[in-house]
Design a protein around this motif. Sequence first.
Motif, PDB file in Angstrom:
ATOM      1  N   PHE A 140       0.844  -1.204   0.000  1.00  0.00           N
ATOM      2  CA  PHE A 140       0.000   0.000   0.000  1.00  0.00           C
ATOM      3  C   PHE A 140       0.879   1.253   0.000  1.00  0.00           C
ATOM      4  CE2 PHE A 140      -2.025   3.494   2.151  1.00  0.00           C
ATOM      5  CZ  PHE A 140      -3.273   3.558   1.567  1.00  0.00           C
ATOM      6  N   LEU A 141       1.896   1.244   0.861  1.00  0.00           N
ATOM      7  CA  LEU A 141       2.791   2.405   0.958  1.00  0.00           C
ATOM      8  C   LEU A 141       3.519   2.658  -0.358  1.00  0.00           C
ATOM      9  CD1 LEU A 141       4.560   2.126   4.436  1.00  0.00           C
ATOM     10  CD2 LEU A 141       2.964   3.881   3.681  1.00  0.00           C
ATOM     11  N   ARG A 142       3.985   1.571  -0.980  1.00  0.00           N
ATOM     12  CA  ARG A 142       4.699   1.716  -2.239  1.00  0.00           C
ATOM     13  C   ARG A 142       3.799   2.400  -3.282  1.00  0.00           C
ATOM     14  NH1 ARG A 142       8.550  -1.551  -4.518  1.00  0.00           N
ATOM     15  NH2 ARG A 142       8.010  -3.273  -3.140  1.00  0.00           N
ATOM     16  N   ASN A 143       2.591   1.908  -3.382  1.00  0.00           N
ATOM     17  CA  ASN A 143       1.674   2.453  -4.382  1.00  0.00           C
ATOM     18  C   ASN A 143       1.315   3.908  -4.066  1.00  0.00           C
ATOM     19  OD1 ASN A 143      -0.242   2.450  -6.551  1.00  0.00           O
ATOM     20  ND2 ASN A 143      -1.817   2.358  -4.970  1.00  0.00           N
ATOM     21  N   GLU A 144       1.050   4.187  -2.789  1.00  0.00           N
ATOM     22  CA  GLU A 144       0.654   5.561  -2.429  1.00  0.00           C
ATOM     23  C   GLU A 144       1.799   6.541  -2.676  1.00  0.00           C
ATOM     24  OE1 GLU A 144      -2.345   7.265   0.784  1.00  0.00           O
ATOM     25  OE2 GLU A 144      -0.527   6.530   1.729  1.00  0.00           O
ATOM     26  N   LEU A 145       3.008   6.129  -2.324  1.00  0.00           N
ATOM     27  CA  LEU A 145       4.151   7.018  -2.522  1.00  0.00           C
ATOM     28  C   LEU A 145       4.431   7.227  -4.010  1.00  0.00           C
ATOM     29  CD1 LEU A 145       6.454   8.687  -1.409  1.00  0.00           C
ATOM     30  CD2 LEU A 145       7.805   6.618  -1.126  1.00  0.00           C
ATOM     31  N   SER A 147       2.446   6.888  -6.555  1.00  0.00           N
ATOM     32  CA  SER A 147       1.378   7.628  -7.236  1.00  0.00           C
ATOM     33  C   SER A 147       1.347   9.093  -6.803  1.00  0.00           C
ATOM     34  CB  SER A 147       0.009   7.016  -6.935  1.00  0.00           C
ATOM     35  OG  SER A 147       0.028   5.651  -7.145  1.00  0.00           O
ATOM     36  N   SER A 148       1.636   9.348  -5.538  1.00  0.00           N
ATOM     37  CA  SER A 148       1.594  10.737  -5.051  1.00  0.00           C
ATOM     38  C   SER A 148       2.720  11.572  -5.657  1.00  0.00           C
ATOM     39  CB  SER A 148       1.696  10.776  -3.525  1.00  0.00           C
ATOM     40  OG  SER A 148       0.601  10.125  -2.940  1.00  0.00           O
ATOM     41  N   LEU A 149       3.815  10.907  -6.025  1.00  0.00           N
ATOM     42  CA  LEU A 149       4.950  11.647  -6.604  1.00  0.00           C
ATOM     43  C   LEU A 149       5.067  11.403  -8.104  1.00  0.00           C
ATOM     44  CD1 LEU A 149       7.728  11.172  -3.865  1.00  0.00           C
ATOM     45  CD2 LEU A 149       5.889  12.847  -3.979  1.00  0.00           C
ATOM     46  N   ALA A 150       3.991  10.902  -8.701  1.00  0.00           N
ATOM     47  CA  ALA A 150       4.035  10.600 -10.142  1.00  0.00           C
ATOM     48  C   ALA A 150       4.342  11.862 -10.936  1.00  0.00           C
ATOM     49  CB  ALA A 150       2.692  10.021 -10.582  1.00  0.00           C
ATOM     50  N   GLY A 151       5.189  11.701 -11.941  1.00  0.00           N
ATOM     51  CA  GLY A 151       5.494  12.830 -12.816  1.00  0.00           C
ATOM     52  C   GLY A 151       6.638  13.699 -12.321  1.00  0.00           C
ATOM     53  N   LEU A 152       7.153  13.395 -11.158  1.00  0.00           N
ATOM     54  CA  LEU A 152       8.318  14.141 -10.670  1.00  0.00           C
ATOM     55  C   LEU A 152       9.543  13.296 -10.959  1.00  0.00           C
ATOM     56  CD1 LEU A 152       7.319  15.231  -7.071  1.00  0.00           C
ATOM     57  CD2 LEU A 152       7.028  16.506  -9.164  1.00  0.00           C
ATOM     58  N   PHE A 190      12.035   1.286   4.292  1.00  0.00           N
ATOM     59  CA  PHE A 190      11.255   0.905   3.109  1.00  0.00           C
ATOM     60  C   PHE A 190      10.982   2.127   2.223  1.00  0.00           C
ATOM     61  CE2 PHE A 190       7.205   0.139   0.940  1.00  0.00           C
ATOM     62  CZ  PHE A 190       7.545  -0.999   0.218  1.00  0.00           C
ATOM     63  N   LEU A 191      10.559   3.229   2.842  1.00  0.00           N
ATOM     64  CA  LEU A 191      10.242   4.438   2.047  1.00  0.00           C
ATOM     65  C   LEU A 191      11.495   4.969   1.351  1.00  0.00           C
ATOM     66  CD1 LEU A 191       7.779   6.225   4.509  1.00  0.00           C
ATOM     67  CD2 LEU A 191       7.218   4.984   2.399  1.00  0.00           C
ATOM     68  N   LYS A 192      12.626   4.897   2.027  1.00  0.00           N
ATOM     69  CA  LYS A 192      13.876   5.361   1.405  1.00  0.00           C
ATOM     70  C   LYS A 192      14.232   4.486   0.207  1.00  0.00           C
ATOM     71  CE  LYS A 192      15.915   7.884   5.224  1.00  0.00           C
ATOM     72  NZ  LYS A 192      16.879   7.951   6.307  1.00  0.00           N
ATOM     73  N   LYS A 193      13.931   3.213   0.329  1.00  0.00           N
ATOM     74  CA  LYS A 193      14.215   2.319  -0.791  1.00  0.00           C
ATOM     75  C   LYS A 193      13.334   2.665  -1.998  1.00  0.00           C
ATOM     76  CE  LYS A 193      14.478  -2.408  -2.366  1.00  0.00           C
ATOM     77  NZ  LYS A 193      13.978  -1.921  -3.652  1.00  0.00           N
ATOM     78  N   ILE A 194      12.071   2.943  -1.733  1.00  0.00           N
ATOM     79  CA  ILE A 194      11.172   3.313  -2.847  1.00  0.00           C
ATOM     80  C   ILE A 194      11.663   4.606  -3.500  1.00  0.00           C
ATOM     81  CG2 ILE A 194       8.782   3.853  -3.537  1.00  0.00           C
ATOM     82  CD1 ILE A 194       9.083   1.109  -2.323  1.00  0.00           C
ATOM     83  N   LEU A 195      12.025   5.574  -2.663  1.00  0.00           N
ATOM     84  CA  LEU A 195      12.520   6.848  -3.210  1.00  0.00           C
ATOM     85  C   LEU A 195      13.781   6.617  -4.041  1.00  0.00           C
ATOM     86  CD1 LEU A 195      12.060   9.261  -0.141  1.00  0.00           C
ATOM     87  CD2 LEU A 195      10.785   9.333  -2.295  1.00  0.00           C
ATOM     88  N   THR A 196      14.643   5.725  -3.554  1.00  0.00           N
ATOM     89  CA  THR A 196      15.876   5.417  -4.290  1.00  0.00           C
ATOM     90  C   THR A 196      15.561   4.766  -5.631  1.00  0.00           C
ATOM     91  OG1 THR A 196      17.038   5.151  -2.210  1.00  0.00           O
ATOM     92  CG2 THR A 196      18.101   4.201  -4.140  1.00  0.00           C
ATOM     93  N   ASP A 197      14.608   3.835  -5.614  1.00  0.00           N
ATOM     94  CA  ASP A 197      14.213   3.187  -6.873  1.00  0.00           C
ATOM     95  C   ASP A 197      13.662   4.225  -7.854  1.00  0.00           C
ATOM     96  OD1 ASP A 197      14.898   0.820  -5.741  1.00  0.00           O
ATOM     97  OD2 ASP A 197      12.839   0.144  -5.345  1.00  0.00           O
ATOM     98  N   MET A 198      12.973   5.219  -7.328  1.00  0.00           N
ATOM     99  CA  MET A 198      12.335   6.213  -8.208  1.00  0.00           C
ATOM    100  C   MET A 198      13.308   7.273  -8.715  1.00  0.00           C
ATOM    101  SD  MET A 198       8.735   6.981  -6.220  1.00  0.00           S
ATOM    102  CE  MET A 198       7.936   7.977  -7.488  1.00  0.00           C
TER     103      MET A 198
END
Length: 255
Positions: A140-145, A147-152, A190-198
């Motif tokens: 859920f967190l992965r998807n919300e993060l 999607s909320s930062l989509a396009g950046l 976990f959130l830092k990992k998602i940000l890193t992937d993005m």
Amino acid sequence: MAKSILVANWKNHPGSLAETKTLLAQLARSASIYKKLACFIAPPLTYFGVCSERSRNFAHLASQDISSQPVGTYTGQITTDILKSFGTKLAIIGHSEQRAMGETNESVSQKVKVALRAGIMPLVCIGETFRDQDGEHFEFLRNELQSSLAGLNRKSDISGLVLAYEPVWAIGKHAQDAITPTDLSQSIIFLKKILTDMFGRAIAERVPILYGGSVEPDNAGVLFKETGIKGFLVGHASLNAQSFKTIAVSIISKQ
Ligand code: PGA
């Protein structure tokens, strides 16, 4: 942002202008403490005038939301030019209470772009509704993060952004009901990992992550220490000057 961050989310309080002035006067007595942090106050819009005058010595003004429309005529909307005219530096975007009233990840990502274009720091809120042993909340967190930062995707976008991890189940309760330091550390990694992937590691590491959800004097110190957060988004405890000051001191003594 080099300093630790402390954001007061007053929601729809205090109940009157007189009470707001009293709270501001009480907070101002600890100005020297708040100046050691990057401190923000997000009051109801009706108190923006008095807050921008009386808190400028120790805190920046923040809004609790932002219009997704940049310029034009929109009844009932508060656009960035109005917010900026009061000196607003940060906008809370995607708070779970707004999401519960219909805010979507799409509108959050649109508002983030509007804020960045206006030079207002977006404080993007994300957080799971339930936390379970199976770890489904991570998806859920992965998807919300994402999607909320989509396009950046540009470095300049991300360098102006702050993230608030606010598990919905922990909001508006008491210190004993908040997240544990162990679980908080796990979510932040976990959130830092998602940000890193993005966005890549170098950029992701510069995004400050705050925690919000029943932060009180009793748990602020332990939650701040060694969990990887950069500060707090504080709701009910920010309406009590003594509690808010104690939270600020807990951060300063552990940073
Ligand atoms: P709380 O609120 O500190 O009262 O849990 C936090 C928030 O909703 O931002």
